[in-house]
Design an enzyme around this catalytic site. Structure first.
Site, PDB file in Angstrom:
ATOM      1  N   ASN A   8       0.870  -1.175   0.000  1.00  0.00           N
ATOM      2  CA  ASN A   8       0.000   0.000   0.000  1.00  0.00           C
ATOM      3  C   ASN A   8       0.907   1.225   0.000  1.00  0.00           C
ATOM      4  OD1 ASN A   8      -1.834   2.013   0.382  1.00  0.00           O
ATOM      5  ND2 ASN A   8      -2.454   1.400   2.449  1.00  0.00           N
ATOM      6  N   LYS A  10       0.083   4.215  -0.365  1.00  0.00           N
ATOM      7  CA  LYS A  10      -0.595   5.412   0.166  1.00  0.00           C
ATOM      8  C   LYS A  10      -0.347   6.589  -0.786  1.00  0.00           C
ATOM      9  CE  LYS A  10      -0.252   3.363   4.713  1.00  0.00           C
ATOM     10  NZ  LYS A  10      -0.129   3.522   6.146  1.00  0.00           N
ATOM     11  N   HIS A  89      -9.641   1.269   4.965  1.00  0.00           N
ATOM     12  CA  HIS A  89      -8.359   1.542   5.619  1.00  0.00           C
ATOM     13  C   HIS A  89      -8.564   2.570   6.738  1.00  0.00           C
ATOM     14  CE1 HIS A  89      -4.255   2.757   6.358  1.00  0.00           C
ATOM     15  NE2 HIS A  89      -3.877   1.629   5.764  1.00  0.00           N
ATOM     16  N   GLU A  91      -6.934   5.020   7.643  1.00  0.00           N
ATOM     17  CA  GLU A  91      -6.705   6.422   7.238  1.00  0.00           C
ATOM     18  C   GLU A  91      -7.931   6.981   6.512  1.00  0.00           C
ATOM     19  OE1 GLU A  91      -2.968   5.655   5.301  1.00  0.00           O
ATOM     20  OE2 GLU A  91      -2.117   5.184   7.264  1.00  0.00           O
ATOM     21  N   GLU A 161      -5.258  -4.449  10.863  1.00  0.00           N
ATOM     22  CA  GLU A 161      -4.258  -3.398  11.034  1.00  0.00           C
ATOM     23  C   GLU A 161      -4.577  -2.589  12.290  1.00  0.00           C
ATOM     24  OE1 GLU A 161      -2.100  -2.213   7.140  1.00  0.00           O
ATOM     25  OE2 GLU A 161      -3.922  -1.032   7.290  1.00  0.00           O
ATOM     26  N   GLY A 167       2.585   2.860  10.881  1.00  0.00           N
ATOM     27  CA  GLY A 167       3.520   3.977  10.703  1.00  0.00           C
ATOM     28  C   GLY A 167       4.223   4.425  11.964  1.00  0.00           C
ATOM     29  N   SER A 207       3.555  -1.382  10.574  1.00  0.00           N
ATOM     30  CA  SER A 207       5.012  -1.376  10.791  1.00  0.00           C
ATOM     31  C   SER A 207       5.687  -2.708  10.452  1.00  0.00           C
ATOM     32  CB  SER A 207       5.337  -0.944  12.231  1.00  0.00           C
ATOM     33  OG  SER A 207       4.869   0.368  12.464  1.00  0.00           O
TER      34      SER A 207
END
Ligand code: 13P
Length: 245
Positions: A8, A10, A89, A91, A161, A167, A207
């Site tokens: 991904n 992003k 996701h 985000e 996730e 991150g 991560s």
């Protein structure tokens, strides 16, 4: 069931030149990989530039066409021969206000259009600290999969996730991942049945790096990985793919 390694990207990289170079390096690196499946999910505009690896989009709209400025439909993606779409996701949930209901509508649209879904779920740090992890995962699963049939669920990959692991460099431990993966399978088996739960691929993301990737597959019962930051470095990503063989 082959392990699935999803990149991904992003909102990266900024130029076509960098995107093409990264894609070609990954393609070359994974060309001899037989026992793992690799999917690259770049920003929309780079999708038509790439050939030779399975592609996924990072999002799409639940409508078909018309006056929806700025949106991309599942049909546009299908026409480009894109096979997967990441839906839900964290985000998207956090910065673009996507609720479980929106996620459910998007999943349905993607499946009806004949593409496959990478369905993301995961708890935030606050939810985990409050002891609500399983409650959140169960709600996201039940709401996201509402109305999805036994046939359709076969086209869905679930990605666990934990938001606090994304991150941050603070990847989820193998033990905790294993218990979440087991819990997710249990919920899927309650909604559908045991056979479907056993055959649903569940990925871990958050991560992931080449020095921790193998353990999720070998010891946590994950069927693959959803990789963010480390997928922007071809050498590192290719090592991750190799660890999943
Ligand atoms: P990182 O690998 O950068 O933590 O991102 C994980 C992720 O969100 C993939 O979808």
């Amino acid at each position: 069931m082959k392990n699935l390694i999803v990149a991904n990207w992003k909102l990266n990289p900024t130029t076509q030149k960098e995107a093409k170079s990264l894609f070609e390096k990954i393609k070359k690196g994974v060309s001899r990989i037989k026992n793992a499946e690799v999917i690259i999910c770049p920003p929309f505009v780079y999708l038509p530039l790439f050939k030779g690896l399975t592609l996924g989009a990072q999002n799409c709209f639940f409508g078909e066409k018309g006056a929806f400025t700025g949106e991309i439909s599942a049909s546009i993606l299908k026409d480009l021969k894109i096979e997967y779409v990441i839906i839900g996701h964290s985000e998207r949930r956090e910065y673009f206000g996507e609720t479980d209901e929106v996620v459910n509508k998007k999943i349905k649209k993607v499946l009806q259009t004949g593409l496959k879904v990478i369905f993301c779920i995961g708890e935030t740090a606050e939810e985990r600290d409050a002891g609500k992890k399983t409650e959140v995962l169960e709600r996201q699963l039940r709401e996201g999969l509402k109305g999805i049939t036994k046939e359709e669920i076969k086209k869905i990959v679930v990605a666990y996730e934990p938001v606090w692991a994304i991150g941050t460099g603070n990847n989820c431990s193998v033990d905790e991942t294993m218990s979440s993966v087991l819990f997710i399978r249990k919920v899927i088996s309650t909604i559908y049945n045991r056979g479907i739960a056993d055959n649903t691929r569940i990925l871990y993301g958050g991560s992931v790096k080449s020095d921790n990737s193998g353990s999720y597959i070998k010891n946590a019962g994950a069927n693959g990985l959803l990789v963010g930051g480390a997928s922007l470095n071809a050498e590192e990503f290719n090592k991750i793919v190799k660890s999943a063989e």
